[in-house]
Design a protein around this motif. Structure first.
Motif, PDB file in Angstrom:
ATOM      1  N   SER A 183       0.817  -1.216   0.000  1.00 58.80           N
ATOM      2  CA  SER A 183       0.000   0.000   0.000  1.00 58.80           C
ATOM      3  C   SER A 183       0.844   1.256   0.000  1.00 58.80           C
ATOM      4  CB  SER A 183      -0.914  -0.001   1.224  1.00 58.80           C
ATOM      5  OG  SER A 183      -0.151   0.053   2.416  1.00 58.80           O
ATOM      6  N   SER A 228     -11.624  -0.486  -9.828  1.00 59.64           N
ATOM      7  CA  SER A 228     -10.867  -0.387  -8.586  1.00 59.64           C
ATOM      8  C   SER A 228      -9.855   0.747  -8.647  1.00 59.64           C
ATOM      9  CB  SER A 228     -10.162  -1.720  -8.306  1.00 59.64           C
ATOM     10  OG  SER A 228      -9.518  -1.705  -7.048  1.00 59.64           O
ATOM     11  N   ARG A 240     -11.315   4.079  -8.161  1.00 58.69           N
ATOM     12  CA  ARG A 240     -11.628   4.369  -6.758  1.00 58.69           C
ATOM     13  C   ARG A 240     -10.377   4.747  -5.971  1.00 58.69           C
ATOM     14  NH1 ARG A 240     -15.402   0.045  -7.536  1.00 58.69           N
ATOM     15  NH2 ARG A 240     -13.917  -1.489  -6.736  1.00 58.69           N
ATOM     16  N   HIS A 297      -7.491   2.833  -5.500  1.00 58.53           N
ATOM     17  CA  HIS A 297      -6.742   1.788  -4.823  1.00 58.53           C
ATOM     18  C   HIS A 297      -5.329   1.694  -5.389  1.00 58.53           C
ATOM     19  CE1 HIS A 297     -10.861  -0.212  -3.871  1.00 58.53           C
ATOM     20  NE2 HIS A 297     -10.506   0.666  -2.945  1.00 58.53           N
ATOM     21  N   ASP A 298      -4.373   1.306  -4.550  1.00 62.14           N
ATOM     22  CA  ASP A 298      -2.981   1.172  -4.988  1.00 62.14           C
ATOM     23  C   ASP A 298      -2.832   0.039  -5.999  1.00 62.14           C
ATOM     24  OD1 ASP A 298      -1.627   3.216  -3.478  1.00 62.14           O
ATOM     25  OD2 ASP A 298      -2.014   2.017  -1.695  1.00 62.14           O
ATOM     26  N   VAL A 358      -2.631  -3.479  -4.530  1.00 63.55           N
ATOM     27  CA  VAL A 358      -3.927  -3.976  -4.050  1.00 63.55           C
ATOM     28  C   VAL A 358      -4.785  -4.448  -5.216  1.00 63.55           C
ATOM     29  CG1 VAL A 358      -6.064  -3.305  -2.886  1.00 63.55           C
ATOM     30  CG2 VAL A 358      -3.857  -2.491  -2.012  1.00 63.55           C
ATOM     31  N   VAL A 359      -4.813  -3.653  -6.299  1.00 61.49           N
ATOM     32  CA  VAL A 359      -5.608  -4.013  -7.472  1.00 61.49           C
ATOM     33  C   VAL A 359      -5.074  -5.294  -8.105  1.00 61.49           C
ATOM     34  CG1 VAL A 359      -6.392  -3.258  -9.747  1.00 61.49           C
ATOM     35  CG2 VAL A 359      -6.222  -1.609  -7.872  1.00 61.49           C
ATOM     36  N   ARG A 387      -6.857   8.902  -5.853  1.00 65.73           N
ATOM     37  CA  ARG A 387      -5.885   8.701  -4.771  1.00 65.73           C
ATOM     38  C   ARG A 387      -5.736   9.963  -3.935  1.00 65.73           C
ATOM     39  NH1 ARG A 387      -0.350   7.007  -6.678  1.00 65.73           N
ATOM     40  NH2 ARG A 387      -0.057   6.276  -4.556  1.00 65.73           N
ATOM     41  N   ARG A 402      -8.824  10.238  -1.744  1.00 59.84           N
ATOM     42  CA  ARG A 402      -8.781   9.278  -0.635  1.00 59.84           C
ATOM     43  C   ARG A 402      -7.786   9.724   0.431  1.00 59.84           C
ATOM     44  NH1 ARG A 402     -10.546   3.895  -1.526  1.00 59.84           N
ATOM     45  NH2 ARG A 402      -8.813   3.122  -0.254  1.00 59.84           N
TER      46      ARG A 402
END
Length: 533
Positions: free
Chosen positions: A205, A364, A367, A369-370, A373-374, A403, A406
């Motif tokens: 992450s 994803s 949204r 996400h790193d 993670v994806v 990002r 977030r």
């Protein structure tokens, strides 16, 4: 006066002034002002990591003669490495130059900050004692005219030599980048973060693994801290890693290039490996391999930009990506990236990214996400996700925006919850409790932070508390001066000058303005200068 039209301006060997006047008076024998600045000064070392407008202003000042605070604007003064760039030379090169040409000369690749090895002879450079600490500041020297000192007061072993070789190659690579090239700060931070994740120094992450990072960084900074002018790295070798961990974040202010080069030396096998990773992260293929293998990097010029536009236009008109790539003489992957950068939608023939997997990955990423993670979520490699970001029109911009949103929400939430938990304390208390949230908000959302502080937090009480232990600093510095003074008296056999002490104890000059707070140091200097051999 005859060369620059001024008795003193232009005499600096690192960042001169009145270059236009110099070119005029020498009738352009060394080239235009741009060529003189690029090939005979240290200016190119500092510009690639600055904004284009900053570089233009710096070049204009150097050409015209109004240097003013240019070193401050380039971030040199506040770096901790010092603003003086001592002249350096390889003793083997000095001897060879004398035999071949009858006179020795300065080599540009020896002068870059961070360059301490002659890559031709694999010899440690020595630094000159002239043109620093006000000694011979406006004089003109050749290597045979100047006294030299060793780069390190302690022996340099094999592992330290390896670090110095890598750092020197990186310094040459940065200094030799083509004119007009500037790193994109967002992409640079992402390049560092991706590599940190690959090496296990950060989690998937992007969260820093502090113990591992500190250990790895210390292995680089400890040998470097023994070198002249790089003593500040001793603190990093002892575990103070903040100045380097912040390089993984996009910043408005730009640290000294040496910090970036030390970070590159830590993370990558070579300068070429770094530029290749940066190119992959950028998704625009600006770097190509330098066949001379001299540690330099070259970038694609205007004709390659035209070629990328031509490929995109061919694909837009219905030509297949494969055929367009063959016509342009590039790989299919490069053609896909160029087309995506131009906003051209592409037909897909998926192998790993089936329509379902692709849609899941894109959603994803949008949204925020790193990448790691994806990749784990959809069952593909991080490299595949990176290529998806480069090849899907508009996806990278949407990912970066998500990002940012977030991160903003997380930082604001953490800061607000802490304020509620401690019943609206002073900002200093919150900073101690939520240092990461404060750092992010201060750099990226300062207006909200200031408004929150005014409306919610208590105002700090006036205080005269000092954050620096001047007594300890005075004790350490005075002891260093006494030791070096005894050594200098034995080696020089004459009464010492202030410049002798400054050369032996580099941090002394930087503290002259605070000498009233350093009574032991003042006494040690007075005693050393009054001593007669």
């Amino acid at each position: 006066m005859q060369l620059f039209g001024h008795p003193r301006q232009g005499a600096s060997h690192d960042i001169p002034a009145r270059v236009d006047e110099f070119v005029k008076r020498t009738e352009g024998i060394l080239g235009s002002a741009e060529v003189v600045i690029r090939e005979h000064t240290l200016v190119p070392f500092y510009l690639p990591l600055r904004r284009e407008i900053d570089a233009e202003q710096a070049i204009s000042a150097i050409r015209a003669g109004g240097l003013g605070g240019i070193k401050a604007r380039l971030g040199i003064l506040a770096s901790g490495f010092g603003a003086a760039n001592p002249l350096k030379a390889c003793m083997v090169c000095v001897k060879v130059d004398g035999l071949d040409r009858g006179v020795s000369s300065w080599h540009l690749d020896h002068q870059w900050p961070g360059a301490w090895i002659c890559l031709l002879h694999d010899a440690v450079l020595q630094y000159g004692l002239g043109k620093v600490n006000a000694e011979g500041r406006f004089h003109w020297y050749l290597p045979q005219d100047i006294a030299f000192a060793e780069a390190s007061k302690t022996p340099i072993d094999g592992s330290a030599m390896q670090v110095l070789r890598k750092l020197t190659a990186c310094a040459c690579g940065l200094g030799r980048l083509p004119q007009g090239f500037h790193f994109d700060q967002t992409t640079l931070a992402q390049t560092y973060q991706s590599r940190m994740i690959d090496l296990g120094l950060a989690s998937p992450s992007g969260r820093l693994r502090s113990a591992r990072f500190a250990e790895a960084l210390a292995s680089i900074c400890e040998p470097l801290s023994r070198l002249h002018g790089m003593e500040i790295l001793a603190g990093v070798a002892s575990g103070d890693t903040g100045a380097f961990s912040r390089l993984m974040q996009e910043r408005r202010s730009t640290p000294h290039p040496l910090k970036h080069l030390i970070f590159v030396t830590l993370l990558f096998e070579s300068w070429q490996a770094f530029t290749s990773s940066y190119q992959q992260e950028l998704g625009n293929a600006p770097f190509v391999k330098d066949e001379t293998n001299t540690g330099k990097a070259t970038v694609l010029e205007d004709q390659d930009h035209s070629r990328s536009q031509s490929v995109a236009e061919d694909v837009r008109q219905g030509m297949s990506v494969t055929r367009a790539a063959e016509a342009a003489g590039v790989s299919v992957a490069t053609a896909i990236v160029w087309s995506a950068a131009a906003g051209v939608p592409l037909s897909r023939r998926p192998k790993k990214l089936t329509p379902r997997v692709r849609a899941q990955a894109v959603a994803s990423l949008k949204r925020g996400h790193d990448k790691g993670v994806v990749a784990s979520l959809v069952g593909v490699s991080i490299q595949t996700i990176t290529f998806l970001l480069r090849s899907e029109p508009g996806l990278r911009s949407a990912w970066n925006a998500a990002r940012l949103a977030r991160a903003r929400k997380a930082a604001r939430t953490a800061w607000t919850r802490a304020a509620r938990r401690f019943h609206s304390p002073m900002q200093q208390v919150l900073r101690q409790r939520e240092p990461a949230a404060f750092a992010w908000l201060y750099r990226n959302d300062r207006q909200w932070l200031q408004q929150f502080t005014v409306e919610t937090l208590l105002k700090p009480r006036p205080t005269n508390n000092a954050h620096i232990d001047w007594n300890e600093r005075d004790r350490v510095l005075s002891a260093s001066i006494e030791i070096e003074a005894r050594n200098l008296v034995q080696t020089k056999g004459r009464r010492l000058k202030l410049s002798d002490l400054c050369n032996a104890v580099p941090q002394l000059k930087a503290l002259f303005s605070k000498i009233r707070k350093l009574p032991l140091t003042r006494a040690a200097v007075a005693s050393a200068l009054s001593h007669r051999s």
